[in-house]
Write a protein that holds these residues in place. Structure first.
Motif, mmCIF file in Angstrom:
data_model
loop_
_atom_site.group_PDB
_atom_site.id
_atom_site.type_symbol
_atom_site.label_atom_id
_atom_site.label_comp_id
_atom_site.label_asym_id
_atom_site.label_seq_id
_atom_site.Cartn_x
_atom_site.Cartn_y
_atom_site.Cartn_z
ATOM 1 N N THR A 130 93.530 37.060 48.796
ATOM 2 C CA THR A 130 93.834 36.776 50.199
ATOM 3 C C THR A 130 92.648 36.090 50.869
ATOM 4 O O THR A 130 92.804 35.083 51.569
ATOM 5 N N THR A 131 91.455 36.607 50.642
ATOM 6 C CA THR A 131 90.234 36.036 51.212
ATOM 7 C C THR A 131 89.984 34.636 50.674
ATOM 8 O O THR A 131 89.576 33.739 51.417
ATOM 9 N N GLU A 132 90.227 34.439 49.389
ATOM 10 C CA GLU A 132 90.042 33.124 48.763
ATOM 11 C C GLU A 132 90.882 32.066 49.477
ATOM 12 O O GLU A 132 90.418 30.968 49.773
ATOM 13 N N CYS A 133 92.123 32.388 49.791
ATOM 14 C CA CYS A 133 92.994 31.453 50.492
ATOM 15 C C CYS A 133 92.551 31.264 51.935
ATOM 16 O O CYS A 133 92.483 30.137 52.430
ATOM 17 N N SER A 134 92.223 32.349 52.618
ATOM 18 C CA SER A 134 91.861 32.243 54.033
ATOM 19 C C SER A 134 90.556 31.484 54.247
ATOM 20 O O SER A 134 90.355 30.880 55.295
ATOM 21 N N ASN A 135 89.686 31.475 53.241
ATOM 22 C CA ASN A 135 88.418 30.756 53.344
ATOM 23 C C ASN A 135 88.515 29.297 52.913
ATOM 24 O O ASN A 135 87.540 28.560 53.015
ATOM 25 N N ASN A 136 89.668 28.889 52.410
ATOM 26 C CA ASN A 136 89.859 27.521 51.929
ATOM 27 C C ASN A 136 90.779 26.787 52.904
ATOM 28 O O ASN A 136 91.969 27.083 52.991
ATOM 29 N N CYS A 137 90.231 25.822 53.623
ATOM 30 C CA CYS A 137 91.012 25.076 54.628
ATOM 31 C C CYS A 137 92.233 24.382 54.031
ATOM 32 O O CYS A 137 93.208 24.135 54.730
ATOM 33 N N SER A 138 92.183 24.051 52.751
ATOM 34 C CA SER A 138 93.285 23.344 52.100
ATOM 35 C C SER A 138 94.371 24.266 51.573
ATOM 36 O O SER A 138 95.442 23.810 51.179
ATOM 37 N N CYS A 139 94.121 25.566 51.552
ATOM 38 C CA CYS A 139 95.082 26.519 50.995
ATOM 39 C C CYS A 139 96.305 26.625 51.910
ATOM 40 O O CYS A 139 96.177 26.896 53.102
ATOM 41 N N THR A 140 97.480 26.431 51.338
ATOM 42 C CA THR A 140 98.724 26.536 52.101
ATOM 43 C C THR A 140 99.482 27.827 51.791
ATOM 44 O O THR A 140 100.296 28.282 52.579
ATOM 45 N N ALA A 141 99.208 28.427 50.613
ATOM 46 C CA ALA A 141 99.896 29.655 50.219
ATOM 47 C C ALA A 141 99.148 30.296 49.058
ATOM 48 O O ALA A 141 98.357 29.646 48.375
ATOM 49 N N TYR A 142 99.435 31.592 48.839
ATOM 50 C CA TYR A 142 98.879 32.283 47.679
ATOM 51 C C TYR A 142 99.869 33.329 47.205
ATOM 52 O O TYR A 142 100.777 33.737 47.927
ATOM 53 N N ALA A 143 99.687 33.740 45.960
ATOM 54 C CA ALA A 143 100.504 34.803 45.379
ATOM 55 C C ALA A 143 99.626 35.610 44.441
ATOM 56 O O ALA A 143 98.673 35.088 43.859
ATOM 57 N N TYR A 144 99.946 36.860 44.315
ATOM 58 C CA TYR A 144 99.280 37.742 43.357
ATOM 59 C C TYR A 144 100.396 38.297 42.494
ATOM 60 O O TYR A 144 101.165 39.161 42.927
ATOM 61 N N THR A 145 100.526 37.748 41.307
ATOM 62 C CA THR A 145 101.713 38.011 40.502
ATOM 63 C C THR A 145 101.392 38.088 39.023
ATOM 64 O O THR A 145 100.272 37.786 38.603
ATOM 65 N N ASN A 146 102.356 38.445 38.214
ATOM 66 C CA ASN A 146 102.203 38.532 36.770
ATOM 67 C C ASN A 146 102.615 37.213 36.140
ATOM 68 O O ASN A 146 103.768 36.821 36.226
#
Length: 82
Positions: free
Chosen positions: A19-35
């Motif tokens: 979550t932090t990785e995405c929030s700190n990256n201005c280019s991040c549009t979405a993230y998932a934590y999945t298998n």
């Protein structure tokens, strides 16, 4: 949901770190934590996936059980450096 194509797999991250990785990256549009692997063949057990562009090839299907977290402008909980 079926997750979009063209993700970046970030190794060795917990859900909170993802979550932090995405929030700190201005280019991040979405993230998932999945298998990523159902047979356990992958050595890295972290499952942090980031998207930095358009989200293409997504859809809601009954045989997928993944959550996609969208980054929205001025969302509560997102870190803003200003």
């Amino acid at each position: 949901m079926k997750l979009p194509d063209k993700f970046l797999h970030v190794l060795n991250r917990s859900f909170h770190e993802c979550t932090t990785e995405c929030s700190n990256n201005c280019s991040c549009t979405a993230y998932a934590y999945t298998n990523l692997s159902s047979n356990g063949a992958m050595a890295d057990q972290s499952r942090c996936l980031l998207w930095t562009g358009e989200l293409v090839d997504t859809g809601k299907y009954s045989n997928y059980n993944d959550n996609l977290h969208l980054r929205l402008a001025n969302s509560p909980g997102m870190h803003h450096p200003f």
